[in-house]
Design an enzyme around this catalytic site. Sequence first.
Site, PDB file in Angstrom:
ATOM      1  N   VAL A   1       0.838  -1.200   0.000  1.00  0.00           N
ATOM      2  CA  VAL A   1       0.000   0.000   0.000  1.00  0.00           C
ATOM      3  C   VAL A   1       0.874   1.251   0.000  1.00  0.00           C
ATOM      4  CG1 VAL A   1      -1.729   1.326   1.283  1.00  0.00           C
ATOM      5  CG2 VAL A   1      -1.967  -1.156   1.071  1.00  0.00           C
ATOM      6  N   CYS A   2       1.934   1.252   0.789  1.00  0.00           N
ATOM      7  CA  CYS A   2       2.840   2.408   0.816  1.00  0.00           C
ATOM      8  C   CYS A   2       3.511   2.595  -0.544  1.00  0.00           C
ATOM      9  CB  CYS A   2       3.867   2.250   1.935  1.00  0.00           C
ATOM     10  SG  CYS A   2       3.122   2.245   3.585  1.00  0.00           S
ATOM     11  N   ARG A   3       3.875   1.502  -1.193  1.00  0.00           N
ATOM     12  CA  ARG A   3       4.456   1.583  -2.541  1.00  0.00           C
ATOM     13  C   ARG A   3       3.471   2.241  -3.507  1.00  0.00           C
ATOM     14  NH1 ARG A   3       4.206  -3.642  -4.490  1.00  0.00           N
ATOM     15  NH2 ARG A   3       2.165  -2.948  -5.149  1.00  0.00           N
TER      16      ARG A   3
ATOM     17  N   ALA B   1       3.307   5.926  -2.853  1.00  0.00           N
ATOM     18  CA  ALA B   1       4.529   6.587  -3.314  1.00  0.00           C
ATOM     19  C   ALA B   1       4.495   6.800  -4.822  1.00  0.00           C
ATOM     20  CB  ALA B   1       5.753   5.768  -2.918  1.00  0.00           C
TER      21      ALA B   1
END
Length: 156
Positions: A46-48, A51
């Site tokens: 999810v963070c990827r 980003a």
Amino acid sequence: MAVGTGDQAPEFDLEEAPDRPRVRLADFRGRRNVLLVFHPFAWTPVCRDEALDLQANLESFHNAETDVVFVSCDPSASRQAWKHELGVTYTFASDFWEHGAAARAYGVFNERTGAPVRGTFLIDRDGIVIWSLVKEADTRRTEMVPESLDALGGGG
């Protein structure tokens, strides 16, 4: 409680990399707006995705004279390796030491996990939060480019 719209943004002092100048809110005052984006952990799906969403919208941020600062409590070396792997060009900063100090100041640090939740703060040149969004760690943000970005446009 998280910092909200209309609040004075708390100062932050983050490490990008040991061989680079630190990233401080004070350095943006009077010059550039800042989109400060806290996320739980590097190297996670999810963070990827978030980003990469920011990178895809980077031109909108540049047009609004806004710098993006993507922050987690991971060490700076890990953050820079992940930034390189993703191929993004904006600032990846570390809130590693003092652990979570910036996330705590913005009210988005989760003491149980030792990581921030998904807090997003658009800060104008005067250091005022003009838009904010806070989601739990497991909830992906879809509003990565706030409508209020248009009001920031060039020439301040």
